[in-house]
Scaffold this active site. Structure first.
Site, PDB file in Angstrom:
ATOM      1  N   GLU A  41      -0.075  14.226  -1.458  1.00  0.00           N
ATOM      2  CA  GLU A  41       1.089  14.916  -2.007  1.00  0.00           C
ATOM      3  C   GLU A  41       0.853  15.046  -3.507  1.00  0.00           C
ATOM      4  O   GLU A  41       0.555  14.048  -4.170  1.00  0.00           O
ATOM      5  CB  GLU A  41       2.361  14.096  -1.738  1.00  0.00           C
ATOM      6  N   ARG A 268      -4.334   0.141   4.428  1.00  0.00           N
ATOM      7  CA  ARG A 268      -4.522   0.706   3.108  1.00  0.00           C
ATOM      8  C   ARG A 268      -5.253  -0.298   2.216  1.00  0.00           C
ATOM      9  O   ARG A 268      -5.296  -1.492   2.512  1.00  0.00           O
ATOM     10  CB  ARG A 268      -3.199   1.112   2.474  1.00  0.00           C
ATOM     11  N   LYS A 278       1.539   5.480  -6.479  1.00  0.00           N
ATOM     12  CA  LYS A 278       1.700   6.583  -7.414  1.00  0.00           C
ATOM     13  C   LYS A 278       3.012   6.494  -8.169  1.00  0.00           C
ATOM     14  O   LYS A 278       3.084   6.763  -9.358  1.00  0.00           O
ATOM     15  CB  LYS A 278       1.648   7.914  -6.646  1.00  0.00           C
TER      16      LYS A 278
HETATM   17  P1  ATP Z   1       1.239   5.950  -2.898  1.00  0.00           P
HETATM   18  O1  ATP Z   1       1.737   4.948  -1.904  1.00  0.00           O
HETATM   19  O2  ATP Z   1       0.268   5.416  -3.885  1.00  0.00           O
HETATM   20  O3  ATP Z   1       2.327   6.733  -3.548  1.00  0.00           O
HETATM   21  P2  ATP Z   1       0.875   7.889  -0.907  1.00  0.00           P
HETATM   22  O4  ATP Z   1       0.486   7.306   0.397  1.00  0.00           O
HETATM   23  O5  ATP Z   1       2.286   8.284  -1.108  1.00  0.00           O
HETATM   24  O6  ATP Z   1       0.369   6.942  -2.036  1.00  0.00           O
HETATM   25  P3  ATP Z   1      -0.276  10.420  -0.439  1.00  0.00           P
HETATM   26  O7  ATP Z   1      -0.533  11.491  -1.412  1.00  0.00           O
HETATM   27  O8  ATP Z   1       0.795  10.605   0.563  1.00  0.00           O
HETATM   28  O9  ATP Z   1      -0.013   9.113  -1.263  1.00  0.00           O
HETATM   29  O10 ATP Z   1      -1.619   9.971   0.255  1.00  0.00           O
HETATM   30  C1  ATP Z   1      -2.672  10.787   0.652  1.00  0.00           C
HETATM   31  C2  ATP Z   1      -3.519  10.001   1.602  1.00  0.00           C
HETATM   32  O11 ATP Z   1      -4.051   8.843   0.971  1.00  0.00           O
HETATM   33  C3  ATP Z   1      -2.700   9.509   2.783  1.00  0.00           C
HETATM   34  O12 ATP Z   1      -3.419   9.756   3.959  1.00  0.00           O
HETATM   35  C4  ATP Z   1      -2.534   8.041   2.526  1.00  0.00           C
HETATM   36  O13 ATP Z   1      -2.433   7.331   3.711  1.00  0.00           O
HETATM   37  C5  ATP Z   1      -3.805   7.701   1.747  1.00  0.00           C
HETATM   38  N1  ATP Z   1      -3.601   6.538   0.879  1.00  0.00           N
HETATM   39  C6  ATP Z   1      -2.657   6.372  -0.066  1.00  0.00           C
HETATM   40  N2  ATP Z   1      -2.735   5.151  -0.634  1.00  0.00           N
HETATM   41  C7  ATP Z   1      -3.771   4.520  -0.024  1.00  0.00           C
HETATM   42  C8  ATP Z   1      -4.364   3.218  -0.145  1.00  0.00           C
HETATM   43  N3  ATP Z   1      -3.900   2.321  -1.030  1.00  0.00           N
HETATM   44  N4  ATP Z   1      -5.397   2.924   0.654  1.00  0.00           N
HETATM   45  C9  ATP Z   1      -5.884   3.814   1.519  1.00  0.00           C
HETATM   46  N5  ATP Z   1      -5.372   5.046   1.698  1.00  0.00           N
HETATM   47  C10 ATP Z   1      -4.329   5.408   0.940  1.00  0.00           C
HETATM   48 MG    MG Z   2       3.396   9.553  -0.076  1.00  0.00          MG
END
Ligand code: ATP
Ligand code: MG
Length: 570
Positions: A41, A268, A278
């Site tokens: 996102e 994760r 983020k």
């Molecule tokens: P955050 O929790 O940091 O805000 P998010 O999951 O909201 O991250 P997205 O942009 O939705 O961020 O994530 C894009 C991809 O990256 C998704 O498939 C998510 O599962 C993966 N992802 C995000 N954080 C991690 C992490 N710490 N380890 C592994 N994969 C991750």
């Molecule tokens: Mg997200």
């Protein structure tokens, strides 16, 4: 300057997702096709956790001769911006990956809307006028079934008319929502008539004012996967309970058998002394706790790149940690180890002094300058040597001098003899201080028979220190970094504590007056090198003509610091 290729051996780290994909390929599922996607996102910069997901998705595509798409998951107009989009694209590229297609979830808005009408007509979705609070309050809980909305029994035709009025902008934000009609008594709360659409009278960075209603992630995601022909939709564990819903939308719209993508969840990445979220990283920026998203202390890919980390090392780290279903706290020291090994291979060696102290060799002729031949890289003699000027007036590291030195101190101290790296042996004769009593200069003598660094009589001189010729030195500002957090798990503090409490007040130290060997005057932004005994450095983008700025990526293993600790602060 040419950098040798880093040694990137494959590892046998367990990766259960790869095993699943392998089994699917073997069984001919989806015709043996492999198609993955990385779906960030655009509401912030990517961090090292995302790198794990990127390496997994793109890695699988490469390993199985498949494809991987980069999909910007821009279904929420509120949090998203073009700056983030640009950063995401740059970071994925920099990590070394190339996508098959670059897509936006917003490209699918028309199709998603059409499918929503189809679900309405099939009696599988309805418009609800309850407020979000009411919907939440009637969802029930672990012990209790939810309460069905009065709107649930409305006819498909009425729902369709209402949904079209939602699209036409006849309602305000929150006045109506579209819900999937599934099961208010499901043990899985995600299945209790989840939201599919909400109204947001907000312009979208891609679609502008075309829409005032936006699809929810749980609805948009599986269908975006289906549109792109994704075979394996890989996400993190928090979506495990959403999988039945993911499947429900697909099946309801006819994506079954080989056209149905499969959601697979993995643990994760969490890292010690690091915050990976983020939303919270954004707070660090907004509250000026760091300078920017690409502040070299940030665990963002942009921050790590600016700090001097290499893409190869990040990829290697992602490969080494493996992929599992078990959440844990990974050790940031593994990342540092992998990076240090990589930098050791690729970085040429130079001399530089962070906190300069003048050293004058009294028995060295005033204008005599000699050249010292120093190896560019001790492990790659084929890279040859460089010539470093040496003369009567030098800078040495303030920290290499102790006026009152402990017995095991093998560096500069009154009366003691040390080796100036590659040059000669000098002995401290006098210490010059300013009015405030600060040491400002060391007066020394050298042994003219020691040119090259060894004494002819065979006497042992243990300590070797680095130096820079004063008249030839290049000035630099050097930024030294420590961990951003002092707590191993910044978000795992006791009840009522805040992650801000464990911010390290000493995470940044600036050395304004550093002195470097003259060859570094030509160093370009992004260039990496080792300053002997001090660590690995790279040229920061804040550099302008006449003002060189370096970041220290990391220190070398500091054997003295360890010994000092063992000796109890000698
Ligand atoms: P955050 O929790 O940091 O805000 P998010 O999951 O909201 O991250 P997205 O942009 O939705 O961020 O994530 C894009 C991809 O990256 C998704 O498939 C998510 O599962 C993966 N992802 C995000 N954080 C991690 C992490 N710490 N380890 C592994 N994969 C991750
Ligand atoms: Mg997200």
């Amino acid at each position: 300057m040419t950098e040798p290729a880093p040694k990137n051996e494959p590892t046998a780290a367990p990766n259960f997702v790869r095993d699943i994909v392998q089994a699917d390929v073997n069984s001919g599922k989806a015709g043996g096709r492999v198609a993955t996607r990385f779906p960030p996102e655009p509401n912030g910069y990517l961090h090292i956790g995302h790198a794990k997901s990127i390496a997994l998705n793109f890695g699988l595509a490469t390993q199985f001769g498949g494809i991987c798409n980069l999909r910007l998951d821009d279904t929420n107009p509120l949090a998203e911006s073009d700056e983030y989009v640009r950063a995401i694209i740059e970071d994925v590229r920099w990590l070394g990956y190339d996508w098959n297609g670059l897509f936006w979830a917003s490209q699918y808005f028309e199709q998603l809307y059409a499918w929503a009408e189809q679900l309405i007509l099939a009696g599988k979705a309805y418009v609800d006028e309850q407020s979000l609070e009411q919907i939440r309050a009637t969802r029930g809980n672990f012990y209790q079934a939810g309460v069905e909305s009065p709107a649930r029994s409305r006819s498909p035709e009425e729902n369709l008319a209402l949904f079209r009025r939602m699209k036409a902008g006849e309602f305000t934000d929150g006045e109506r929502v579209l819900r999937a009609k599934i099961d208010m008594a499901s043990p899985n709360q995600n299945m209790r008539d989840p939201l599919m659409y909400r109204i947001r009278h907000t312009a979208h960075h891609n679609t502008g004012d075309a829409w005032c209603l936006y699809p929810m992630y749980d609805y948009a995601h599986p269908l975006s996967d289906a549109i792109e022909g994704i075979t394996h939709s890989i996400c993190t564990l928090e979506f495990e309970d959403h999988r039945p819903l993911y499947d429900w939308f697909l099946v309801a719209l006819g994506f079954v058998g080989d056209t149905k993508p499969e959601q697979i969840e993995f643990a994760r990445l969490n890292l010690t002394y690091t915050m990976l979220s983020k939303r919270r990283l954004q707070l660090l920026v907004e509250e000026n706790l760091v300078k920017s998203w690409d502040d070299p202390r940030m665990p963002t890919i942009a921050g790590m790149r600016r700090r001097g980390f290499s893409a190869e090392a990040l990829r290697r780290f992602c490969e080494l940690i493996g992929i599992s279903k078990r959440e844990g706290l990974g050790d940031v020291q593994l990342l540092e180890y992998v990076q240090r090994e990589d930098l050791n291979q690729r970085c040429p060696r130079h001399l530089g002094v962070l906190r300069p102290l003048r050293l004058v060799i009294e028995n060295w002729a005033e204008d005599e300058v000699r050249e010292v031949d120093l190896q560019r890289h001790p492990e790659y003699p084929q890279q040859g040597t460089r010539k470093v000027p040496f003369g009567r007036e030098l800078y040495v590291e303030l920290d290499d001098f102790r006026e009152v030195a402990p017995p095991k101190w093998f560096r500069l101290a009154p009366g003691r003899e040390v080796r100036l790296r590659g040059a000669c042996l000098v002995t401290v004769k006098d210490v010059v201080k300013d009015a405030a009593g600060e040491v400002i200069e060391l007066r020394c003598t050298w042994d003219p028979a020691s040119w090259g660094g060894t004494a002819v009589d065979g006497r042992k001189v243990k300590g070797t220190i680095h130096w820079v010729s004063a008249p030839h030195a290049v000035d630099a500002e050097v930024r030294l970094y420590e961990r951003l957090f002092t707590a191993e798990d910044p978000m795992g503090g006791p009840e009522g504590s805040d992650w801000r409490d464990s911010l390290n007040p000493e995470s940044l130290t600036i050395c304004q007056g550093a002195k470097l060997e003259p060859a570094l005057g030509k160093a370009e932004v992004g260039e990496r090198f080792q300053l002997e005994r001090l660590g690995y450095f790279c040229v920061d983008k804040d550099t302008v003509a006449g003002h060189l700025v370096l970041n220290r990526t990391m220190t070398l293993k500091d054997s003295w610091a360890k010994l000092e600790k063992k000796l109890g602060g000698a």
